[in-house]
Scaffold this motif. Structure first.
Motif, PDB file in Angstrom:
ATOM      1  N   ALA A 167     -77.235  -2.500 -53.519  1.00  0.00           N
ATOM      2  CA  ALA A 167     -76.439  -3.696 -53.205  1.00  0.00           C
ATOM      3  C   ALA A 167     -77.061  -4.564 -52.111  1.00  0.00           C
ATOM      4  O   ALA A 167     -77.131  -5.796 -52.263  1.00  0.00           O
ATOM      5  CB  ALA A 167     -75.012  -3.295 -52.830  1.00  0.00           C
ATOM      6  N   PRO A 168     -77.556  -4.001 -50.972  1.00  0.00           N
ATOM      7  CA  PRO A 168     -78.157  -4.870 -49.941  1.00  0.00           C
ATOM      8  C   PRO A 168     -79.360  -5.645 -50.456  1.00  0.00           C
ATOM      9  O   PRO A 168     -79.543  -6.822 -50.126  1.00  0.00           O
ATOM     10  CB  PRO A 168     -78.558  -3.875 -48.843  1.00  0.00           C
ATOM     11  CG  PRO A 168     -77.665  -2.704 -49.038  1.00  0.00           C
ATOM     12  CD  PRO A 168     -77.464  -2.601 -50.512  1.00  0.00           C
ATOM     13  N   GLU A 169     -80.189  -4.994 -51.268  1.00  0.00           N
ATOM     14  CA  GLU A 169     -81.361  -5.680 -51.815  1.00  0.00           C
ATOM     15  C   GLU A 169     -80.930  -6.811 -52.762  1.00  0.00           C
ATOM     16  O   GLU A 169     -81.504  -7.908 -52.749  1.00  0.00           O
ATOM     17  CB  GLU A 169     -82.246  -4.681 -52.563  1.00  0.00           C
ATOM     18  CG  GLU A 169     -83.535  -5.304 -53.103  1.00  0.00           C
ATOM     19  CD  GLU A 169     -84.394  -4.292 -53.844  1.00  0.00           C
ATOM     20  OE1 GLU A 169     -85.387  -4.726 -54.454  1.00  0.00           O
ATOM     21  OE2 GLU A 169     -84.063  -3.088 -53.808  1.00  0.00           O
ATOM     22  N   ASP A 170     -79.894  -6.524 -53.572  1.00  0.00           N
ATOM     23  CA  ASP A 170     -79.385  -7.548 -54.492  1.00  0.00           C
ATOM     24  C   ASP A 170     -78.840  -8.742 -53.713  1.00  0.00           C
ATOM     25  O   ASP A 170     -79.065  -9.901 -54.089  1.00  0.00           O
ATOM     26  CB  ASP A 170     -78.279  -6.964 -55.382  1.00  0.00           C
ATOM     27  CG  ASP A 170     -78.818  -5.889 -56.317  1.00  0.00           C
ATOM     28  OD1 ASP A 170     -80.041  -5.870 -56.560  1.00  0.00           O
ATOM     29  OD2 ASP A 170     -78.006  -5.074 -56.808  1.00  0.00           O
ATOM     30  N   ARG A 171     -78.132  -8.471 -52.612  1.00  0.00           N
ATOM     31  CA  ARG A 171     -77.580  -9.570 -51.813  1.00  0.00           C
ATOM     32  C   ARG A 171     -78.699 -10.379 -51.153  1.00  0.00           C
ATOM     33  O   ARG A 171     -78.601 -11.607 -51.025  1.00  0.00           O
ATOM     34  CB  ARG A 171     -76.618  -9.029 -50.750  1.00  0.00           C
ATOM     35  CG  ARG A 171     -75.238  -8.667 -51.301  1.00  0.00           C
ATOM     36  CD  ARG A 171     -74.243  -8.473 -50.194  1.00  0.00           C
ATOM     37  NE  ARG A 171     -74.585  -7.342 -49.334  1.00  0.00           N
ATOM     38  CZ  ARG A 171     -74.198  -6.083 -49.566  1.00  0.00           C
ATOM     39  NH1 ARG A 171     -73.473  -5.814 -50.648  1.00  0.00           N
ATOM     40  NH2 ARG A 171     -74.525  -5.110 -48.753  1.00  0.00           N
ATOM     41  N   GLY A 172     -79.759  -9.708 -50.737  1.00  0.00           N
ATOM     42  CA  GLY A 172     -80.899 -10.418 -50.153  1.00  0.00           C
ATOM     43  C   GLY A 172     -81.510 -11.396 -51.146  1.00  0.00           C
ATOM     44  O   GLY A 172     -81.841 -12.542 -50.798  1.00  0.00           O
ATOM     45  N   LYS A 173     -81.667 -10.959 -52.393  1.00  0.00           N
ATOM     46  CA  LYS A 173     -82.208 -11.839 -53.431  1.00  0.00           C
ATOM     47  C   LYS A 173     -81.254 -13.008 -53.696  1.00  0.00           C
ATOM     48  O   LYS A 173     -81.663 -14.146 -53.934  1.00  0.00           O
ATOM     49  CB  LYS A 173     -82.443 -11.044 -54.707  1.00  0.00           C
ATOM     50  CG  LYS A 173     -83.586 -10.036 -54.598  1.00  0.00           C
ATOM     51  CD  LYS A 173     -83.717  -9.233 -55.872  1.00  0.00           C
ATOM     52  CE  LYS A 173     -84.849  -8.185 -55.744  1.00  0.00           C
ATOM     53  NZ  LYS A 173     -84.966  -7.356 -56.968  1.00  0.00           N
ATOM     54  N   LYS A 174     -79.963 -12.694 -53.639  1.00  0.00           N
ATOM     55  CA  LYS A 174     -78.961 -13.754 -53.847  1.00  0.00           C
ATOM     56  C   LYS A 174     -79.176 -14.879 -52.844  1.00  0.00           C
ATOM     57  O   LYS A 174     -79.231 -16.069 -53.210  1.00  0.00           O
ATOM     58  CB  LYS A 174     -77.546 -13.175 -53.699  1.00  0.00           C
ATOM     59  CG  LYS A 174     -76.476 -14.231 -53.490  1.00  0.00           C
ATOM     60  CD  LYS A 174     -75.184 -13.633 -52.951  1.00  0.00           C
ATOM     61  CE  LYS A 174     -74.255 -14.740 -52.485  1.00  0.00           C
ATOM     62  NZ  LYS A 174     -72.985 -14.224 -51.957  1.00  0.00           N
ATOM     63  N   PHE A 175     -79.297 -14.529 -51.542  1.00  0.00           N
ATOM     64  CA  PHE A 175     -79.424 -15.553 -50.506  1.00  0.00           C
ATOM     65  C   PHE A 175     -80.768 -16.290 -50.580  1.00  0.00           C
ATOM     66  O   PHE A 175     -80.843 -17.477 -50.254  1.00  0.00           O
ATOM     67  CB  PHE A 175     -79.207 -14.941 -49.125  1.00  0.00           C
ATOM     68  CG  PHE A 175     -77.777 -14.613 -48.834  1.00  0.00           C
ATOM     69  CD1 PHE A 175     -76.828 -15.610 -48.727  1.00  0.00           C
ATOM     70  CD2 PHE A 175     -77.354 -13.292 -48.698  1.00  0.00           C
ATOM     71  CE1 PHE A 175     -75.488 -15.316 -48.474  1.00  0.00           C
ATOM     72  CE2 PHE A 175     -76.033 -12.988 -48.438  1.00  0.00           C
ATOM     73  CZ  PHE A 175     -75.087 -13.998 -48.332  1.00  0.00           C
TER      74      PHE A 175
END
Length: 530
Positions: A167-175
């Protein structure tokens, strides 16, 4: 200042739904009323879609350009309403773009297809669709949409994974993709501000300043729902419920079924312990997810509904236990009360017999006390009256005596006789009656009206001067004071006994009530309260 702006914002939002819906409960009431109108809103949507389908059918034999525009209209109508139709028309747009050999439209419609897939929770298919697009050939507008779609996909994937590793990696890509999209938006546009609001976490419980800026603009129902849903993430308790209720209301009014507001509302109510309300709105969220075909939302709602159902079962179990305890207690208490009641009933019969005697004695005593009070009041008034009159006459006689003595001693007998002639007995009696009338009407101010109420209009007794009585009224006034003997009344008024009798008989015969009740009613006229 930030708090002031936030409160102002919430006030504006609440007023936009209903001027009277200023509380959480009233907003939920509005939401329930809007739920009852879902079929009406959907009927309007279906009517719009039917018109667009007629337009598409009319262009079957037309050129590809006309058919493309008709399909695009249907895609826009369906994109928040039904996934399967949206997906179908997105594929049609891709197909027509290939036939037109238009690379820009092909890329644009692949993005539309990707947005359709992610709205249903189809992550793999969305990423496959995005990989087919070469960002190098996209213009500024399409590149912005491309980055927004990637940001959306990674955001939803992080929510789906919801773990510490992915999840943290996915959120990083989102931003990262969100930053790229913002760089391509027009300054001050709704799109730029809503993306910045998603990017800016705000300060603690305070929302991003971009939400505040957006709420100062004129927004469409759908845009307002987006902003309010975003704002709700920063609020707690009833305030959060109110914001989500507003968003859900706007979703219903615009027939938007892929929105998150109803799901978030049910989840928030569950967190607050309002299980029944949470169950109601989560059921509605499930209906929305099923109507649109949103897999991600169905998964989220199903997970929450299982929690709510378990909680409702526990509540029902606790209620059953409480009911059994209360029922057992009621049965035991009923038996005890029945035994005590029987004993009390027997005793009450004895007490009631005594109470009846006491009540009758109290009634007679109250009547006697009222009578004594009236008699005492009447005596008090008239004793004072007669003492005053006697004192006045004594003083007058004393003056007359002294004057006559002086006249006689001085030998002025004729002068003394003339002075005696000046004494007007009739005037004295009129003055006596006038004073009597005033005192009586002070004690019984409603006497004249009460007597006239028992007589026909043409026979009613109306004194010539206010505050006085007629001869007939004076007779019955003496009766009300307790002087019922015709001889005594005649002596007081200087009439013959037959005259007094005639007056009494004549008035009784004209009365609207039975003659034998007339004088009883006269005696029942109430004394004025002190």
């Amino acid at each position: 200042m930030r708090k002031f702006l936030l409160f102002t914002l919430i006030g504006i939002v609440l007023l936009s739904v209903n001027a009277s819906a200023t509380s959480r409960d009233s907003l939920l009431k509005v939401l329930r009323s809007e739920v009852a109108k879902i079929k009406t809103y959907d009927w309007q949507k279906d009517k719009e879609i039917a018109a667009l389908r007629l337009k598409l059918n009319s262009h079957k034999s037309s050129g590809l350009e006309d058919r493309y525009n008709a399909v695009l209209g249907l895609f826009e109508a369906f994109k928040d309403y039904r996934f399967d139709s949206t997906f179908y028309y997105a594929q049609q747009l891709v197909s027509i773009s290939r036939q037109l050999n238009d690379s820009r439209r092909l890329a644009e419609n692949r993005l539309r297809l990707g947005r359709t897939l992610i709205s249903s929770g189809m992550f793999k298919e969305t990423f496959d669709c995005l990989r087919e697009i070469n960002p190098a050939v996209l213009d500024r507008e399409l590149k912005k949409s491309y980055y927004i779609l990637y940001s959306w996909a990674w955001s939803d994937l992080s929510k789906y994974n919801a773990d510490r590793f992915y999840a943290p990696e996915d959120r990083g890509k989102k931003f990262r993709y969100l930053d790229s999209a913002i760089a391509l938006t027009d300054n001050g546009s709704f799109e730029q501000l809503i993306l910045k609001a998603q990017q800016d976490p705000g300060e603690g419980p305070h929302p991003s300043r971009f939400y505040i800026e957006l709420m100062n603009r004129r927004l469409s129902e759908h845009e307002k729902a987006m902003v309010v849903t975003g704002l709700s993430r920063y609020r707690k308790g009833d305030e959060k419920v109110s914001l989500l209720a507003i968003a859900a209301i706007n979703d219903i009014r615009t027939s938007t079924y892929r929105a998150q507001a109803m799901l978030d509302l049910g989840n928030t109510l569950l967190e607050q312990g309002k299980v029944n309300d949470a169950y109601t709105f989560l059921q509605l969220a499930m209906e929305q997810a099923n109507k649109f075909g949103a897999r991600m939302q169905r998964y989220q709602v199903a997970r929450l509904l299982s929690v709510v159902s378990a909680e409702r079962d526990m509540m029902a179990q606790r209620e059953r236990q409480r009911f059994l305890i209360v029922l057992s207690s009621v049965i035991v208490i009923t038996i005890i009360i029945g035994l005590v009641g029987f004993i009390v009933f027997v005793q009450l019969k004895k007490v009631r017999a005594g109470e009846l005697v006491i009540r009758e004695n109290n009634r007679l005593l109250a009547q006697q006390n009222t009578k004594l009070w009236e008699e005492g009041r009447i005596k008090e008034e008239y004793i004072g009256f007669f003492f005053g009159e006697l004192s006045r006459h004594i003083v007058k006689l004393d003056k007359l005596k002294n004057n006559l003595q002086r006249k006689v001693k001085s030998g002025s007998v004729d002068e003394a006789l003339r002075q005696l002639d000046k004494v007007d007995i009739h005037a004295e009696r009129r003055e006596l009656f006038h004073t009597f009338d005033q005192i009586f009407l002070k004690l019984f101010p409603d006497f004249v009206e009460a007597v006239n109420a028992m007589l026909p209009e043409e026979d009613q007794l109306k004194p010539k001067t206010a505050g006085t009585l007629t001869t007939q009224l004076r007779i019955f006034a003496l009766m009300r004071l307790g002087i019922s003997n015709n001889e005594m009344i005649a002596a007081i008024l200087e009439y013959t006994v037959s005259t007094v009798y005639t007056y009494r008989f004549r008035l009784r015969s004209k009365a609207l009530i039975p003659a034998d009740e007339f004088e009883q009613r006269i005696m029942g006229i109430k004394l004025a309260a002190d």
